[in-house]
Design a protein around this motif. Structure first.
Motif, PDB file in Angstrom:
ATOM      1  N   ILE A 125       0.860  -1.177   0.000  1.00  0.00           N
ATOM      2  CA  ILE A 125       0.000   0.000   0.000  1.00  0.00           C
ATOM      3  C   ILE A 125       0.898   1.230   0.000  1.00  0.00           C
ATOM      4  O   ILE A 125       1.867   1.305   0.761  1.00  0.00           O
ATOM      5  CB  ILE A 125      -0.944  -0.016   1.223  1.00  0.00           C
ATOM      6  N   ALA A 126       0.587   2.173  -0.855  1.00  0.00           N
ATOM      7  CA  ALA A 126       1.422   3.379  -0.942  1.00  0.00           C
ATOM      8  C   ALA A 126       1.346   4.175   0.350  1.00  0.00           C
ATOM      9  O   ALA A 126       0.273   4.331   0.927  1.00  0.00           O
ATOM     10  CB  ALA A 126       0.965   4.229  -2.103  1.00  0.00           C
ATOM     11  N   VAL A 127       2.493   4.627   0.822  1.00  0.00           N
ATOM     12  CA  VAL A 127       2.538   5.480   2.008  1.00  0.00           C
ATOM     13  C   VAL A 127       2.996   6.846   1.538  1.00  0.00           C
ATOM     14  O   VAL A 127       4.029   6.970   0.896  1.00  0.00           O
ATOM     15  CB  VAL A 127       3.515   4.899   3.054  1.00  0.00           C
ATOM     16  N   ASP A 128       2.219   7.865   1.850  1.00  0.00           N
ATOM     17  CA  ASP A 128       2.569   9.213   1.417  1.00  0.00           C
ATOM     18  C   ASP A 128       3.822   9.678   2.156  1.00  0.00           C
ATOM     19  O   ASP A 128       3.844   9.763   3.384  1.00  0.00           O
ATOM     20  CB  ASP A 128       1.384  10.152   1.706  1.00  0.00           C
ATOM     21  N   ALA A 129       4.878   9.962   1.377  1.00  0.00           N
ATOM     22  CA  ALA A 129       6.185  10.264   1.975  1.00  0.00           C
ATOM     23  C   ALA A 129       6.145  11.534   2.818  1.00  0.00           C
ATOM     24  O   ALA A 129       6.771  11.604   3.878  1.00  0.00           O
ATOM     25  CB  ALA A 129       7.231  10.387   0.877  1.00  0.00           C
ATOM     26  N   GLN A 130       5.394  12.521   2.359  1.00  0.00           N
ATOM     27  CA  GLN A 130       5.338  13.791   3.101  1.00  0.00           C
ATOM     28  C   GLN A 130       4.646  13.608   4.448  1.00  0.00           C
ATOM     29  O   GLN A 130       5.116  14.103   5.477  1.00  0.00           O
ATOM     30  CB  GLN A 130       4.556  14.807   2.278  1.00  0.00           C
ATOM     31  N   THR A 131       3.542  12.855   4.435  1.00  0.00           N
ATOM     32  CA  THR A 131       2.821  12.592   5.681  1.00  0.00           C
ATOM     33  C   THR A 131       3.710  11.794   6.627  1.00  0.00           C
ATOM     34  O   THR A 131       3.781  12.072   7.827  1.00  0.00           O
ATOM     35  CB  THR A 131       1.530  11.783   5.393  1.00  0.00           C
ATOM     36  N   ALA A 132       4.401  10.798   6.075  1.00  0.00           N
ATOM     37  CA  ALA A 132       5.234   9.925   6.910  1.00  0.00           C
ATOM     38  C   ALA A 132       6.392  10.684   7.544  1.00  0.00           C
ATOM     39  O   ALA A 132       6.901  10.296   8.594  1.00  0.00           O
ATOM     40  CB  ALA A 132       5.745   8.759   6.068  1.00  0.00           C
ATOM     41  N   ALA A 133       6.801  11.795   6.914  1.00  0.00           N
ATOM     42  CA  ALA A 133       7.975  12.530   7.397  1.00  0.00           C
ATOM     43  C   ALA A 133       7.625  13.646   8.385  1.00  0.00           C
ATOM     44  O   ALA A 133       8.500  14.169   9.063  1.00  0.00           O
ATOM     45  CB  ALA A 133       8.722  13.125   6.212  1.00  0.00           C
ATOM     46  N   ALA A 134       6.354  14.010   8.467  1.00  0.00           N
ATOM     47  CA  ALA A 134       5.977  15.199   9.247  1.00  0.00           C
ATOM     48  C   ALA A 134       5.680  14.852  10.706  1.00  0.00           C
ATOM     49  O   ALA A 134       4.739  14.101  10.989  1.00  0.00           O
ATOM     50  CB  ALA A 134       4.762  15.850   8.596  1.00  0.00           C
ATOM     51  N   TRP A 135       6.460  15.420  11.617  1.00  0.00           N
ATOM     52  CA  TRP A 135       6.197  15.208  13.048  1.00  0.00           C
ATOM     53  C   TRP A 135       4.979  16.017  13.463  1.00  0.00           C
ATOM     54  O   TRP A 135       4.799  17.146  13.021  1.00  0.00           O
ATOM     55  CB  TRP A 135       7.397  15.667  13.891  1.00  0.00           C
ATOM     56  N   GLN A 136       4.151  15.430  14.297  1.00  0.00           N
ATOM     57  CA  GLN A 136       3.033  16.187  14.851  1.00  0.00           C
ATOM     58  C   GLN A 136       2.876  15.872  16.329  1.00  0.00           C
ATOM     59  O   GLN A 136       3.289  14.816  16.803  1.00  0.00           O
ATOM     60  CB  GLN A 136       1.749  15.934  14.082  1.00  0.00           C
ATOM     61  N   THR A 137       2.275  16.822  17.023  1.00  0.00           N
ATOM     62  CA  THR A 137       2.126  16.677  18.469  1.00  0.00           C
ATOM     63  C   THR A 137       0.909  15.812  18.778  1.00  0.00           C
ATOM     64  O   THR A 137      -0.157  15.995  18.198  1.00  0.00           O
ATOM     65  CB  THR A 137       1.957  18.069  19.116  1.00  0.00           C
TER      66      THR A 137
END
Ligand SMILES: Cc1cc2nc3c(=O)[nH]c(=O)nc-3n(C[C@H](O)[C@H](O)[C@H](O)COP(=O)(O)OP(=O)(O)OC[C@H]3O[C@@H](n4cnc5c(N)ncnc54)[C@H](O)[C@@H]3O)c2cc1C
Length: 251
Positions: free
Chosen positions: A17-29
């Motif tokens: 399943i494709a994983v969106d690279a930008q989402t996977a890289a973005a840290w969130q609180t």
């Protein structure tokens, strides 16, 4: 085992399943909202993650703790909860002796605390709910598999789903109260009266493989390296094609 799985002919399921690279890289609180004890060694931590992009059952995330002096610890954790739109996700952590991150969660963390997460990660171990799935887990290896079971129930899916889960004892079986007819527990140290004690064996795996749903099973194995080796050998010996065994190792 191979890292990619070719779907059987006529069965339109992507292997990865494709994983969106930008989402996977973005840290969130993420804010801890609830702590639930599961077993003497494991607890579930519910996190509010308002910008969570959603996940598929089986995926994991990267978690980051930063100490006041700037020291950073990062670990991978599987997502225990089924995908939903609650703005929350749940993780279940085993307390590892002297474990830096699991020790903080078990001994220090309180509702209201914040941590950082990024994900979801790994398309390979994801289960979209569209293919018969045979789940084999041990210890906290049951965590991503439980997300699959919860998803199956929440969506009322009819695709076959079975789980074999190994725990030291009934007290150490994570999610025991939630497991249903789809699950066969295997106890390695102590078991209820009349239930044998011992490792997962061919006798546990063979009857499940004999069920052979249309298009066969996709097997998902999760646990320590030793368990992953053992369980995948049992599957192959019972006739499961190696390229249809997906493994997540907790190290
Ligand atoms: C993809 C992925 C998903 C994971 N999902 C989960 C999950 O859902 N739940 C969960 O509890 N863990 C999960 N893990 C394991 C997790 O990432 C950490 O390794 C674990 O929590 C230990 O981290 P720690 O900081 O507490 O221990 P550390 O400070 O890293 O280790 C302390 C000591 O314990 C040893 N040790 C480390 N890990 C283990 C272990 N698992 N068992 C026994 N000894 C160990 C180390 O060698 C060291 O001596 C996952 C790992 C991966 C790669």
């Amino acid at each position: 085992m191979t890292e990619t799985t070719t779907p059987p002919t006529g069965f339109a399921v992507p292997g990865r399943i494709a994983v969106d690279a930008q989402t996977a890289a973005a840290w969130q609180t993420a804010t801890l909202t609830e702590i639930r004890r599961e077993t003497p060694r494991a607890a579930t931590f519910r996190l509010a993650v308002p910008r969570w992009a959603g996940h598929l059952p089986g995926q994991h995330l990267m978690l980051r703790l930063t100490a006041p002096d700037g020291y950073v610890a990062q670990r991978h954790y599987s997502i225990a909860s089924a995908p939903d739109d609650s703005g929350h996700i749940e993780l279940t952590l085993d307390r590892v002796p002297d474990g830096e991150v699991s020790g903080w969660f078990h001994a220090v963390a309180r509702p209201g605390d914040t941590i950082e997460v990024r994900g979801p990660l790994s398309g390979f171990f994801a289960w979209p709910g569209d293919r018969p799935a045979l789940l084999l887990g041990a210890g906290s290896g049951v965590v991503p598999l439980m997300s699959m079971i919860r998803h199956h129930r929440a969506r009322g899916l009819t695709v076959p789903l079975r789980m074999l889960v190994s725990a030291r004892s009934p007290e150490e079986l994570i999610y025991a109260a939630e497991l249903g007819a789809e699950t066969t527990p295997v106890f390695t140290r102590s078991a209820p009266l009349g239930v044998p004690v011992g490792r997962m064996t061919a006798a546990h795996v063979a009857p499940l493989l004999a069920e052979q749903p249309a298009h066969g099973w996709e097997a998902y194995v999760c646990g320590t390296n030793a368990f992953a080796e053992h369980a995948s050998r049992l599957l192959v010996a019972a006739g499961q094609p190696p390229e249809r065994i997906r493994i997540e190792r907790f190290g």
